[in-house]
Design an enzyme around this catalytic site. Structure first.
Site, PDB file in Angstrom:
ATOM      1  N   LYS A  53       0.803  -1.224   0.000  1.00  0.00           N
ATOM      2  CA  LYS A  53       0.000   0.000   0.000  1.00  0.00           C
ATOM      3  C   LYS A  53       0.837   1.276   0.000  1.00  0.00           C
ATOM      4  CE  LYS A  53      -4.285  -1.988   1.466  1.00  0.00           C
ATOM      5  NZ  LYS A  53      -5.596  -1.752   2.066  1.00  0.00           N
ATOM      6  N   SER A  78      -7.753   1.344   9.695  1.00  0.00           N
ATOM      7  CA  SER A  78      -7.089   0.808  10.885  1.00  0.00           C
ATOM      8  C   SER A  78      -6.039  -0.208  10.471  1.00  0.00           C
ATOM      9  CB  SER A  78      -8.104   0.142  11.814  1.00  0.00           C
ATOM     10  OG  SER A  78      -8.761  -0.919  11.148  1.00  0.00           O
TER      11      SER A  78
END
Length: 314
Positions: A53, A78
């Protein structure tokens, strides 16, 4: 949406590579023999912030105007994108606001803060997360970046497969896990433009098989359950990545929870690397359908290594 071209992906890669690791591609003779497949594992568990990511986060921030960058970026997460956006923002010199549920593990909150992100806590539901993010946008003028349903994020995620194909241009398939859809969409674009008849296949848990159902029906289907050990795959497809998946992904293979755990255990034991449960899903899918892949060359994107070592399933 901007027209997708080979040059667009090349421009993205040039931007992204300045801020990330070029992760290694590992092989295993034993796993090749076990599966009957020539396997090439793209190890994004070794990426900065511990997952692929970082790629999409860097690209999305880099494509903002100077005025937008000056006001910062915000997301709600989260998981791995929270950490990736924080580190990417710090690398580029941009403020990052990260909305996290108040029941998120403290280790994850600490990680975000260690990367320079400002944590804003909220109630643990999507409505509260979205509201908190909107308030940051209104208060600070920050730009909201979605973890997977953002065009520039998708392009950034595709750079892992671009690197894999540079190292091994004759792959028959590239496999990824499917959660929010950013990784598989970017991978499918990379395979289409840079592979040689290379097809993209996703792995997904039966318990959260929204992508499988969406591909089957031709419209986005929501999950009715979030009960899977592959916590990174509990999210759903979006209106930006879904059309790409429809056009460029060959199929999605579903796997049971035990198959995920067994595949994870095998990779830890034989490859001597730390991967998170979501990471093991495409390998579990390949083992499930060994006859389909027999004798082929298959790349697997090992998506991340941010695992809770105190809560292993084996």
């Amino acid at each position: 949406m901007t027209r997708i071209t080979k040059n667009l992906l090349l421009e993205c890669k040039a931007i992204v590579q300045e801020h990330i690791h070029r992760t290694p591609v590992l092989t295993s003779t034993l796993l090749n023999e076990l599966s009957g497949v020539d396997l090439f594992f793209k190890c994004e568990n070794f990426q900065r912030a511990g997952s692929f990511k970082m790629r999409g986060a860097v690209h999305a921030i880099s494509k903002l105007t100077a005025a937008q960058q000056a006001k910062g970026v915000v997301t709600h997460s989260s998981g791995n994108f929270a950490q990736a956006l924080s580190l990417a923002a710090r690398s580029i010199g941009v403020k990052a606001y990260i909305v996290m549920p108040n029941n998120a593990p403290q280790v994850k909150k600490n990680a975000v803060r260690s990367y320079g992100g400002e944590v804003i806590e909220c109630e643990p539901n999507l409505a509260a997360r979205e509201k908190a993010a909107e308030e940051i946008v209104e208060k600070h003028g920050a730009t909201f970046l979605h973890p997977s349903n953002n065009f520039n994020v998708i392009l950034g995620q595709g750079t892992a497969a671009m690197e894999l194909l540079e190292d091994h241009p004759d792959l028959d398939f590239i496999m990824t896990p499917v959660g929010g859809g950013g990784l598989i969409a970017g991978t499918a674009l990379a395979a289409h433009f840079f592979g040689h008849r290379c097809n993209t296949i996703g792995g997904e848990p039966f318990n959260v098989d929204d992508a499988y159902q969406s591909l089957k029906t031709g419209q986005i289907v929501k999950n009715e359950s979030s009960d899977t050990i592959a916590d990174g795959l509990r999210t759903e497809l979006g209106n930006i990545n879904f059309p790409i998946i429809m056009d460029y992904v060959e199929m999605i293979i579903r796997v049971e929870e035990k198959e995920i755990i067994d595949a994870m255990h095998l990779l830890w034991e034989r490859m001597k690397i730390i991967i998170e449960p979501s990471c093991a899903v495409p390998f579990a899918a390949l083992l499930k359908e060994k006859e389909f892949f027999k004798g082929k060359k298959v790349g697997i994107v090992l998506s991340g290594g941010n695992v809770d070592l105190g809560n292993l399933p084996f």
